[in-house]
Design an enzyme around this catalytic site. Sequence first.
Site, PDB file in Angstrom:
ATOM      1  N   ARG A 130       3.193  -1.206  10.750  1.00  0.00           N
ATOM      2  CA  ARG A 130       4.297  -1.324  11.699  1.00  0.00           C
ATOM      3  C   ARG A 130       4.618  -2.725  12.207  1.00  0.00           C
ATOM      4  O   ARG A 130       5.802  -3.021  12.427  1.00  0.00           O
ATOM      5  CB  ARG A 130       4.079  -0.334  12.855  1.00  0.00           C
ATOM      6  CG  ARG A 130       4.294   1.106  12.398  1.00  0.00           C
ATOM      7  CD  ARG A 130       3.626   2.113  13.300  1.00  0.00           C
ATOM      8  NE  ARG A 130       2.174   2.007  13.226  1.00  0.00           N
ATOM      9  CZ  ARG A 130       1.334   2.730  13.961  1.00  0.00           C
ATOM     10  NH1 ARG A 130       1.805   3.585  14.830  1.00  0.00           N
ATOM     11  NH2 ARG A 130       0.030   2.577  13.815  1.00  0.00           N
ATOM     12  N   ASP A 183     -14.035  14.496  -4.471  1.00  0.00           N
ATOM     13  CA  ASP A 183     -14.171  15.790  -5.159  1.00  0.00           C
ATOM     14  C   ASP A 183     -15.428  15.705  -6.020  1.00  0.00           C
ATOM     15  O   ASP A 183     -16.176  14.723  -5.922  1.00  0.00           O
ATOM     16  CB  ASP A 183     -12.895  16.045  -5.997  1.00  0.00           C
ATOM     17  CG  ASP A 183     -12.631  17.542  -6.194  1.00  0.00           C
ATOM     18  OD1 ASP A 183     -13.594  18.286  -6.457  1.00  0.00           O
ATOM     19  OD2 ASP A 183     -11.458  17.951  -6.097  1.00  0.00           O
ATOM     20  N   ILE A 184     -15.650  16.678  -6.892  1.00  0.00           N
ATOM     21  CA  ILE A 184     -16.836  16.586  -7.752  1.00  0.00           C
ATOM     22  C   ILE A 184     -16.648  15.416  -8.724  1.00  0.00           C
ATOM     23  O   ILE A 184     -15.494  15.055  -9.049  1.00  0.00           O
ATOM     24  CB  ILE A 184     -17.103  17.912  -8.509  1.00  0.00           C
ATOM     25  CG1 ILE A 184     -15.923  18.289  -9.394  1.00  0.00           C
ATOM     26  CG2 ILE A 184     -17.438  19.033  -7.529  1.00  0.00           C
ATOM     27  CD1 ILE A 184     -16.209  19.468 -10.323  1.00  0.00           C
ATOM     28  N   LYS A 226       0.853  -1.196   0.000  1.00  0.00           N
ATOM     29  CA  LYS A 226       0.000   0.000   0.000  1.00  0.00           C
ATOM     30  C   LYS A 226       0.883   1.239   0.000  1.00  0.00           C
ATOM     31  O   LYS A 226       1.782   1.377   0.833  1.00  0.00           O
ATOM     32  CB  LYS A 226      -0.899   0.013   1.243  1.00  0.00           C
ATOM     33  CG  LYS A 226      -1.775   1.280   1.327  1.00  0.00           C
ATOM     34  CD  LYS A 226      -2.815   1.170   2.417  1.00  0.00           C
ATOM     35  CE  LYS A 226      -2.371   1.709   3.757  1.00  0.00           C
ATOM     36  NZ  LYS A 226      -2.282   3.162   3.841  1.00  0.00           N
ATOM     37  N   THR A 277     -11.665   5.698  10.788  1.00  0.00           N
ATOM     38  CA  THR A 277     -11.683   5.151  12.152  1.00  0.00           C
ATOM     39  C   THR A 277     -11.215   6.187  13.174  1.00  0.00           C
ATOM     40  O   THR A 277     -11.396   6.009  14.368  1.00  0.00           O
ATOM     41  CB  THR A 277     -10.818   3.876  12.276  1.00  0.00           C
ATOM     42  OG1 THR A 277      -9.579   4.113  11.607  1.00  0.00           O
ATOM     43  CG2 THR A 277     -11.494   2.686  11.667  1.00  0.00           C
ATOM     44  N   THR A 331     -14.091  15.635 -11.698  1.00  0.00           N
ATOM     45  CA  THR A 331     -12.672  15.676 -11.303  1.00  0.00           C
ATOM     46  C   THR A 331     -12.191  14.292 -10.872  1.00  0.00           C
ATOM     47  O   THR A 331     -11.085  13.864 -11.221  1.00  0.00           O
ATOM     48  CB  THR A 331     -12.484  16.694 -10.159  1.00  0.00           C
ATOM     49  OG1 THR A 331     -12.966  17.950 -10.618  1.00  0.00           O
ATOM     50  CG2 THR A 331     -11.051  16.818  -9.721  1.00  0.00           C
ATOM     51  N   ASP A 357      -3.448   4.379  -1.935  1.00  0.00           N
ATOM     52  CA  ASP A 357      -4.413   4.839  -0.909  1.00  0.00           C
ATOM     53  C   ASP A 357      -4.431   6.368  -0.870  1.00  0.00           C
ATOM     54  O   ASP A 357      -3.826   6.985   0.001  1.00  0.00           O
ATOM     55  CB  ASP A 357      -3.953   4.237   0.432  1.00  0.00           C
ATOM     56  CG  ASP A 357      -4.834   4.618   1.601  1.00  0.00           C
ATOM     57  OD1 ASP A 357      -5.959   5.090   1.371  1.00  0.00           O
ATOM     58  OD2 ASP A 357      -4.384   4.440   2.750  1.00  0.00           O
ATOM     59  N   LEU A 358      -5.133   6.982  -1.861  1.00  0.00           N
ATOM     60  CA  LEU A 358      -5.172   8.453  -1.917  1.00  0.00           C
ATOM     61  C   LEU A 358      -6.525   9.014  -1.491  1.00  0.00           C
ATOM     62  O   LEU A 358      -6.691  10.235  -1.412  1.00  0.00           O
ATOM     63  CB  LEU A 358      -4.818   8.952  -3.332  1.00  0.00           C
ATOM     64  CG  LEU A 358      -3.419   8.599  -3.843  1.00  0.00           C
ATOM     65  CD1 LEU A 358      -3.196   9.180  -5.232  1.00  0.00           C
ATOM     66  CD2 LEU A 358      -2.332   9.089  -2.894  1.00  0.00           C
ATOM     67  N   LYS A 359      -7.501   8.150  -1.268  1.00  0.00           N
ATOM     68  CA  LYS A 359      -8.822   8.547  -0.727  1.00  0.00           C
ATOM     69  C   LYS A 359      -9.402   9.772  -1.435  1.00  0.00           C
ATOM     70  O   LYS A 359      -9.631  10.812  -0.809  1.00  0.00           O
ATOM     71  CB  LYS A 359      -8.725   8.822   0.779  1.00  0.00           C
ATOM     72  CG  LYS A 359      -8.219   7.664   1.618  1.00  0.00           C
ATOM     73  CD  LYS A 359      -8.270   7.980   3.100  1.00  0.00           C
ATOM     74  CE  LYS A 359      -7.801   6.851   3.974  1.00  0.00           C
ATOM     75  NZ  LYS A 359      -6.357   6.607   3.931  1.00  0.00           N
ATOM     76  N   LEU A 360      -9.665   9.641  -2.726  1.00  0.00           N
ATOM     77  CA  LEU A 360     -10.178  10.787  -3.482  1.00  0.00           C
ATOM     78  C   LEU A 360     -11.585  11.182  -3.026  1.00  0.00           C
ATOM     79  O   LEU A 360     -12.407  10.329  -2.698  1.00  0.00           O
ATOM     80  CB  LEU A 360     -10.210  10.461  -4.984  1.00  0.00           C
ATOM     81  CG  LEU A 360      -8.901  10.708  -5.740  1.00  0.00           C
ATOM     82  CD1 LEU A 360      -7.832   9.739  -5.343  1.00  0.00           C
ATOM     83  CD2 LEU A 360      -9.140  10.636  -7.245  1.00  0.00           C
TER      84      LEU A 360
HETATM   85  O1  C5P Z   1       1.149   0.554  11.205  1.00  0.00           O
HETATM   86  P1  C5P Z   1      -0.279   0.119  11.106  1.00  0.00           P
HETATM   87  O2  C5P Z   1      -0.442  -1.394  10.955  1.00  0.00           O
HETATM   88  O3  C5P Z   1      -1.157   0.686  12.199  1.00  0.00           O
HETATM   89  O4  C5P Z   1      -0.756   0.742   9.704  1.00  0.00           O
HETATM   90  C1  C5P Z   1      -2.078   0.665   9.257  1.00  0.00           C
HETATM   91  C2  C5P Z   1      -2.209   1.351   7.928  1.00  0.00           C
HETATM   92  O5  C5P Z   1      -3.583   1.385   7.558  1.00  0.00           O
HETATM   93  C3  C5P Z   1      -1.748   2.831   7.924  1.00  0.00           C
HETATM   94  O6  C5P Z   1      -1.250   3.106   6.611  1.00  0.00           O
HETATM   95  C4  C5P Z   1      -3.027   3.587   8.188  1.00  0.00           C
HETATM   96  O7  C5P Z   1      -2.996   4.888   7.654  1.00  0.00           O
HETATM   97  C5  C5P Z   1      -4.040   2.722   7.438  1.00  0.00           C
HETATM   98  N1  C5P Z   1      -5.431   2.853   7.908  1.00  0.00           N
HETATM   99  C6  C5P Z   1      -5.816   2.602   9.207  1.00  0.00           C
HETATM  100  N2  C5P Z   1      -7.133   2.743   9.573  1.00  0.00           N
HETATM  101  C7  C5P Z   1      -8.040   3.117   8.654  1.00  0.00           C
HETATM  102  C8  C5P Z   1      -7.662   3.388   7.336  1.00  0.00           C
HETATM  103  C9  C5P Z   1      -6.329   3.235   6.993  1.00  0.00           C
HETATM  104  O8  C5P Z   1      -5.004   2.224  10.035  1.00  0.00           O
HETATM  105  N3  C5P Z   1      -9.304   3.199   9.007  1.00  0.00           N
END
Ligand code: C5P
Length: 232
Positions: free
Chosen positions: A211, A64-65, A32, A119, A68, A59-62
């Site tokens: 992580r 907009d209108i 990702k 979240t 676009t 994962d850019l979460k667009l």
């Molecule tokens: O390091 P970790 O396992 O917490 O990373 C989780 C990844 O998932 C991160 O890139 C975080 O931005 C993404 N994410 C999240 N919760 C969401 C949406 C995306 O943890 N609801």
Amino acid sequence: MGKDVIIACDFDSKQKVLDFLDLFTDKKPFVKIGMELFYSAGPEIVSEIKKRGHKIFLDLKLCDIPNTVKKSMSVLAELGVDMCNVHAFGTKAMMEAAIEGLTKEGKQRPLLIAVTQLTSTSEERMQSDLLINEKLEDVVMHYAKNAADSGLDGVVCSPLEASLVKDKCGKEFLTVTPGIRFADGDVGDQVRITTPAKAKEIGSDYIVVGRPITAAEDPVAAYNRCVAEFVG
Ligand code: C5P
């Protein structure tokens, strides 16, 4: 659609992510790429990683209108991403436009996934800041249904919501779930978490793991452990 582990490559430079991916000499994991890396390294990072044999969730979460979003999605499809996403908040018209933009004749369309409520948004904040006076869970399920009705392939959700989403939108509707931790690992800043094995049991299609793999002493071993628990 096979189950898979997606590594969240939350690095701030091209060099760091490529050094990390160099560790994987055997199986090339699904990765990702988020906003931080995309904005710092530029769109070329997608083709660079793709060339090395990885599948990519951009994962850019667009949001907009519709016009676009449609045009931007057309550009992302040309980059060769395998999965990308929008905010369901942008409405069904926007999600339908996103699908149109991604669809190219003779080419497999990348998977399109919706973000429902982040979240990081609590029910209290959603009600006070956004004036959405419903239960958070009802909003998440409503947005998931809008995404399914608009032709999207799935949603990003908590693993704890995955089975409810499947009940509401059908078992083919994909659930992509972050918030994954090993039973004996550090929780960090995540709150609603589960293990790879439990995510499999609940019915997630893809787990997004950052992580627990990227910060592990042996990232390849941590990735293999995730795959063994989740995919089996
Ligand atoms: O390091 P970790 O396992 O917490 O990373 C989780 C990844 O998932 C991160 O890139 C975080 O931005 C993404 N994410 C999240 N919760 C969401 C949406 C995306 O943890 N609801």
